[in-house]
Design a protein around this motif. Structure first.
Motif, mmCIF file in Angstrom:
data_model
loop_
_atom_site.group_PDB
_atom_site.id
_atom_site.type_symbol
_atom_site.label_atom_id
_atom_site.label_comp_id
_atom_site.label_asym_id
_atom_site.label_seq_id
_atom_site.Cartn_x
_atom_site.Cartn_y
_atom_site.Cartn_z
ATOM 1 N N THR A 59 0.832 -1.323 0.192
ATOM 2 C CA THR A 59 0.075 0.007 0.173
ATOM 3 C C THR A 59 0.931 1.279 0.036
ATOM 4 O OG1 THR A 59 -0.234 0.028 2.329
ATOM 5 C CG2 THR A 59 -2.030 -1.074 1.196
ATOM 6 N N LEU A 60 2.112 1.254 0.529
ATOM 7 C CA LEU A 60 2.838 2.388 0.517
ATOM 8 C C LEU A 60 3.740 2.518 -0.761
ATOM 9 C CD1 LEU A 60 4.271 1.694 4.146
ATOM 10 C CD2 LEU A 60 2.698 3.497 3.460
ATOM 11 N N LEU A 61 4.012 1.460 -1.361
ATOM 12 C CA LEU A 61 4.676 1.700 -2.698
ATOM 13 C C LEU A 61 3.777 1.859 -3.800
ATOM 14 C CD1 LEU A 61 7.359 -1.050 -1.957
ATOM 15 C CD2 LEU A 61 7.875 1.443 -1.629
ATOM 16 N N LYS A 62 4.315 2.633 -4.813
ATOM 17 C CA LYS A 62 3.744 2.765 -5.996
ATOM 18 C C LYS A 62 3.691 1.534 -7.075
ATOM 19 C CE LYS A 62 3.517 7.683 -6.002
ATOM 20 N NZ LYS A 62 3.596 7.724 -4.400
ATOM 21 N N ASP A 63 2.882 1.393 -7.986
ATOM 22 C CA ASP A 63 3.096 0.539 -9.170
ATOM 23 C C ASP A 63 4.489 0.904 -9.867
ATOM 24 O OD1 ASP A 63 1.116 -1.346 -8.992
ATOM 25 O OD2 ASP A 63 -0.423 -0.186 -10.103
ATOM 26 N N PRO A 64 4.938 0.069 -10.373
ATOM 27 C CA PRO A 64 4.827 -1.485 -10.667
ATOM 28 C C PRO A 64 5.117 -2.340 -9.266
ATOM 29 C CG PRO A 64 6.786 -1.005 -11.538
ATOM 30 C CD PRO A 64 6.176 0.340 -10.976
ATOM 31 N N TYR A 65 5.931 -1.539 -8.400
ATOM 32 C CA TYR A 65 6.222 -2.298 -7.140
ATOM 33 C C TYR A 65 5.379 -3.018 -6.271
ATOM 34 C CZ TYR A 65 10.219 0.352 -8.699
ATOM 35 O OH TYR A 65 11.169 1.034 -9.388
ATOM 36 N N SER A 66 4.142 -2.057 -6.201
ATOM 37 C CA SER A 66 3.187 -2.975 -5.255
ATOM 38 C C SER A 66 2.502 -4.041 -6.072
ATOM 39 C CB SER A 66 1.936 -1.755 -5.053
ATOM 40 O OG SER A 66 1.356 -1.368 -6.116
ATOM 41 N N THR A 67 2.304 -4.052 -7.442
ATOM 42 C CA THR A 67 1.772 -5.142 -8.029
ATOM 43 C C THR A 67 2.534 -6.191 -7.908
ATOM 44 O OG1 THR A 67 0.520 -3.639 -9.527
ATOM 45 C CG2 THR A 67 1.181 -6.145 -10.371
ATOM 46 N N GLN A 68 3.893 -6.056 -8.318
ATOM 47 C CA GLN A 68 5.048 -7.019 -8.126
ATOM 48 C C GLN A 68 5.214 -7.721 -6.701
ATOM 49 O OE1 GLN A 68 8.852 -5.283 -9.583
ATOM 50 N NE2 GLN A 68 8.116 -5.358 -11.762
ATOM 51 N N LEU A 69 4.991 -6.835 -5.546
ATOM 52 C CA LEU A 69 4.931 -7.327 -4.429
ATOM 53 C C LEU A 69 3.837 -8.331 -4.332
ATOM 54 C CD1 LEU A 69 6.112 -4.716 -2.024
ATOM 55 C CD2 LEU A 69 7.186 -6.759 -2.463
ATOM 56 N N ASN A 70 2.878 -8.029 -4.609
ATOM 57 C CA ASN A 70 1.562 -8.585 -4.434
ATOM 58 C C ASN A 70 1.513 -10.179 -5.129
ATOM 59 O OD1 ASN A 70 -1.203 -9.192 -3.936
ATOM 60 N ND2 ASN A 70 -1.997 -8.743 -5.835
ATOM 61 N N GLU A 71 2.143 -10.141 -6.285
ATOM 62 C CA GLU A 71 2.434 -11.086 -7.151
ATOM 63 C C GLU A 71 3.409 -12.127 -6.481
ATOM 64 O OE1 GLU A 71 3.717 -10.030 -11.134
ATOM 65 O OE2 GLU A 71 1.881 -9.241 -11.694
ATOM 66 N N ILE A 72 4.507 -11.911 -6.220
ATOM 67 C CA ILE A 72 5.351 -12.591 -5.231
ATOM 68 C C ILE A 72 4.838 -12.987 -4.146
ATOM 69 C CG2 ILE A 72 6.779 -10.897 -4.079
ATOM 70 C CD1 ILE A 72 8.684 -13.318 -5.769
ATOM 71 N N GLN A 73 4.002 -12.102 -3.237
ATOM 72 C CA GLN A 73 3.473 -12.726 -1.979
ATOM 73 C C GLN A 73 2.644 -13.699 -2.221
ATOM 74 O OE1 GLN A 73 0.836 -9.890 0.007
ATOM 75 N NE2 GLN A 73 1.711 -10.725 1.985
ATOM 76 N N THR A 74 1.602 -13.625 -3.349
ATOM 77 C CA THR A 74 0.914 -14.742 -3.502
ATOM 78 C C THR A 74 1.446 -16.095 -3.959
ATOM 79 O OG1 THR A 74 -0.636 -13.124 -4.296
ATOM 80 C CG2 THR A 74 -1.263 -15.482 -5.141
ATOM 81 N N GLU A 75 2.515 -15.793 -4.789
ATOM 82 C CA GLU A 75 3.130 -17.008 -5.174
ATOM 83 C C GLU A 75 3.972 -17.815 -3.989
ATOM 84 O OE1 GLU A 75 5.868 -15.455 -8.263
ATOM 85 O OE2 GLU A 75 4.436 -15.325 -9.657
ATOM 86 N N MET A 76 4.654 -16.936 -3.267
ATOM 87 C CA MET A 76 5.304 -17.385 -2.172
ATOM 88 C C MET A 76 4.175 -18.017 -1.043
ATOM 89 S SD MET A 76 8.291 -17.574 -0.697
ATOM 90 C CE MET A 76 9.500 -16.212 -1.080
ATOM 91 N N THR A 77 3.267 -17.588 -0.928
ATOM 92 C CA THR A 77 2.270 -18.084 -0.020
ATOM 93 C C THR A 77 1.794 -19.484 -0.606
ATOM 94 O OG1 THR A 77 1.408 -16.031 0.774
ATOM 95 C CG2 THR A 77 -0.268 -17.781 1.122
ATOM 96 N N GLU A 78 1.408 -19.679 -1.705
ATOM 97 C CA GLU A 78 0.924 -20.987 -2.321
ATOM 98 C C GLU A 78 2.186 -22.046 -2.306
ATOM 99 O OE1 GLU A 78 -0.966 -24.038 -4.181
ATOM 100 O OE2 GLU A 78 -1.670 -22.114 -2.938
ATOM 101 N N LEU A 79 3.507 -21.555 -2.484
ATOM 102 C CA LEU A 79 4.600 -22.481 -2.536
ATOM 103 C C LEU A 79 4.976 -22.838 -1.066
ATOM 104 C CD1 LEU A 79 7.177 -23.438 -3.888
ATOM 105 C CD2 LEU A 79 8.302 -21.521 -3.548
ATOM 106 N N LEU A 80 4.718 -22.047 -0.167
ATOM 107 C CA LEU A 80 5.061 -22.610 1.289
ATOM 108 C C LEU A 80 4.021 -23.375 1.688
ATOM 109 C CD1 LEU A 80 6.267 -18.908 2.858
ATOM 110 C CD2 LEU A 80 7.795 -21.123 2.147
#
Length: 168
Positions: free
Chosen positions: A89-110
């Protein structure tokens, strides 16, 4: 270092961490196969690789923590309570989108890794129970055999010798 560089470094660190956990998942899957096949040599080799991967994740975790500390300082936030969700929420795009993607991927992987580790844990527990049963069977006393004396009455024999001959 600017917020942009820190955000890029964080995303890079998280991607490396993701790749490392993906390798750990592959090792865990190989370990399952080796446990089922009872391939002790493969299990030992996989365990050694897992140890090295754990060391690598520790280093990546430390690097990620340093980046988050620097970002928290820049954003005037408390490092200890700053989460990836809050950073999104604090960072602007494209960083917030990339963080969202990696968080989703990491959660599923873990989640997958946790499930695989649970399977391996059960396989190891079953193998230990089987070994314990066999040891008890070998080390325990011979089953009592009935011996009959005069008059047809059963006479107990105190033959409690185990399969192992040992002296005290």
């Amino acid at each position: 270092m600017s917020d942009k560089n820190l955000a890029e470094n964080l995303i890079t660190a998280l991607r490396y961490e993701y790749k490392t956990y993906l390798e750990i998942l592959k090792l865990a899957e190989s370990k399952t196969d080796s446990l089922v096949k009872n391939d002790v040599e493969a299990i030992v080799a996989i365990s050694e690789k897992e140890r090295k991967m754990a060391e690598q994740t520790l280093k990546l975790n430390q690097a990620r923590e340093q980046i988050i500390k620097a970002l928290a300082q820049r954003l005037d936030k408390d490092y200890k309570t700053l989460t990836i969700a809050e950073l999104r929420t604090l960072l602007k795009d494209p960083y917030s989108t990339q963080l969202n993607e990696i968080q989703t991927e990491m959660t599923e992987l873990l989640r997958k890794l946790s499930a695989r580790n649970e399977i391996n844990k059960k396989l190891i527990e079953n193998a230990i129970k089987f070994l314990d049963f066999n040891i008890q069977l070998l080390a325990g006393p011979d089953p009592a055999s009935s011996t009959y004396g005069k008059g047809g009455l059963e006479v107990s024999s105190n033959n409690s010798r185990s399969m192992f001959d040992y002296k005290y």
